[in-house]
Design an enzyme around this catalytic site. Structure first.
Site, PDB file in Angstrom:
ATOM      1  N   SER A  45     -34.852 -16.826 -29.548  1.00  0.00           N
ATOM      2  CA  SER A  45     -35.435 -15.655 -31.020  1.00  0.00           C
ATOM      3  C   SER A  45     -34.673 -14.576 -31.093  1.00  0.00           C
ATOM      4  O   SER A  45     -34.432 -13.647 -29.795  1.00  0.00           O
ATOM      5  CB  SER A  45     -36.913 -15.541 -31.216  1.00  0.00           C
ATOM      6  OG  SER A  45     -37.510 -16.838 -31.740  1.00  0.00           O
TER       7      SER A  45
HETATM    8  N1  SAH Z   1     -40.067 -18.102 -27.905  1.00  0.00           N
HETATM    9  C1  SAH Z   1     -38.505 -18.784 -27.668  1.00  0.00           C
HETATM   10  C2  SAH Z   1     -38.313 -19.565 -28.439  1.00  0.00           C
HETATM   11  C3  SAH Z   1     -37.769 -21.095 -28.855  1.00  0.00           C
HETATM   12  S1  SAH Z   1     -37.603 -22.509 -30.449  1.00  0.00           S
HETATM   13  C4  SAH Z   1     -37.384 -18.044 -27.075  1.00  0.00           C
HETATM   14  O1  SAH Z   1     -36.952 -17.734 -28.102  1.00  0.00           O
HETATM   15  O2  SAH Z   1     -37.071 -18.596 -26.685  1.00  0.00           O
HETATM   16  C5  SAH Z   1     -39.171 -22.617 -30.575  1.00  0.00           C
HETATM   17  C6  SAH Z   1     -39.366 -24.228 -29.600  1.00  0.00           C
HETATM   18  O3  SAH Z   1     -40.189 -25.074 -29.968  1.00  0.00           O
HETATM   19  C7  SAH Z   1     -38.029 -25.010 -29.325  1.00  0.00           C
HETATM   20  O4  SAH Z   1     -37.784 -24.641 -28.241  1.00  0.00           O
HETATM   21  C8  SAH Z   1     -38.336 -25.580 -29.756  1.00  0.00           C
HETATM   22  O5  SAH Z   1     -38.064 -27.503 -28.842  1.00  0.00           O
HETATM   23  C9  SAH Z   1     -40.198 -25.827 -29.352  1.00  0.00           C
HETATM   24  N2  SAH Z   1     -40.810 -26.907 -30.401  1.00  0.00           N
HETATM   25  C10 SAH Z   1     -40.524 -27.596 -31.816  1.00  0.00           C
HETATM   26  N3  SAH Z   1     -42.023 -28.331 -31.415  1.00  0.00           N
HETATM   27  C11 SAH Z   1     -42.988 -28.134 -30.682  1.00  0.00           C
HETATM   28  C12 SAH Z   1     -44.031 -28.783 -30.503  1.00  0.00           C
HETATM   29  N4  SAH Z   1     -44.257 -30.099 -31.178  1.00  0.00           N
HETATM   30  N5  SAH Z   1     -44.548 -28.255 -29.385  1.00  0.00           N
HETATM   31  C13 SAH Z   1     -43.629 -27.748 -28.586  1.00  0.00           C
HETATM   32  N6  SAH Z   1     -42.444 -26.950 -28.485  1.00  0.00           N
HETATM   33  C14 SAH Z   1     -42.423 -27.183 -29.712  1.00  0.00           C
END
Ligand code: SAH
Length: 226
Positions: free
Chosen positions: A66
């Site tokens: 993000s």
């Molecule tokens: N805070 C993280 C954001 C990653 S994007 C960063 O800054 O790196 C959001 C993430 O949520 C992705 O990696 C995606 O695979 C994960 N995601 C989506 N649905 C999910 C679920 N049901 N359970 C766990 N993770 C999930």
């Protein structure tokens, strides 16, 4: 490309001033941890020159790390205390997990992709965090074993806040999550009072990757899931 550590620290300091304190991130504890955590370590080497830029960057599996401002805004809204146990849904790169671990007592983070959990786990271990527990699984059902949590942050977007997450939130407690369609959402802050009532605040418009799971979107539809 190899960027010297000093330059990376300068880039990080500039990010804090231009993108965070120059906007509405005013909590000094939050600003301090953004100055401390090496965001570039959570990013593929080929994107390192953009590690402190004002936008999200690609990570594996079609997901994103993000935008720094969005992470700071979510963390500031949660008002994390050093006694808090925090649940994060969507570990992704692990960057936000590190930020949370600097502020909280313990962080529990769930990611649906095993390789992302593993990558994040090795970087977090290398940096030396000892108060983080990671798991691969569907975060829309929370992590019942360790509930209740004082704070919950969902870093992927759903149509609604999964009920089990609200159940696993302490009273009092705070939850932040992007809620809306697959392509555009509102960042919501839900505050549970000591009596268990829930007060919802609509913070701003935002765009996150979709939350995929039993109480989220189905895998394989439109969106960035692969
Ligand atoms: N805070 C993280 C954001 C990653 S994007 C960063 O800054 O790196 C959001 C993430 O949520 C992705 O990696 C995606 O695979 C994960 N995601 C989506 N649905 C999910 C679920 N049901 N359970 C766990 N993770 C999930």
């Amino acid at each position: 490309m190899n960027i010297p550590e000093n330059d990376l620290s300068d880039m990080r300091r500039k990010m804090v001033i231009d993108q965070l304190s120059g906007r509405d991130i005013k909590d000094s504890k939050v600003l301090d941890v953004f100055e401390k955590v090496p965001r570039h370590r959570f990013i593929d080497k080929k994107f390192r020159k953009d590690a402190y830029a004002d936008y999200p960057l690609p990570i594996d599996n079609g997901q994103t790390i993000s935008q720094p401002y969005m992470v700071a805004l979510m963390v500031q809204l949660l008002d994390i205390k050093n006694t808090d146990r925090v649940l994060e849904i969507g570990t992704g790169s692990g960057y936000e997990t590190a930020i949370l671990a600097e502020l909280a007592k313990e962080v529990f983070s769930v990611e649906r992709f095993k390789n992302l959990t593993e990558n994040a786990g090795s970087v977090l271990k290398e940096i030396g965090y000892g108060n983080i527990r990671l798991k691969t699984g569907d975060g829309t059902i929370g992590w019942g074993e360790f509930a209740p949590f004082d704070k919950i942050v969902v870093t992927a977007a759903g149509e609604t806040v999964p009920e089990l997450l609200m159940e696993q939130l302490n009273s009092p407690g705070k939850l932040v999550m992007p809620v809306g369609s697959k392509f555009n959402q509102r960042l919501l802050l839900l505050e549970k009072t000591a009596k268990g009532d829930v007060v919802e605040k609509n913070i701003c418009s935002c765009t996150f990757v979709p939350l995929i799971g039993r109480y989220g979107w189905e895998a394989g539809g439109a969106g960035k899931d692969i």
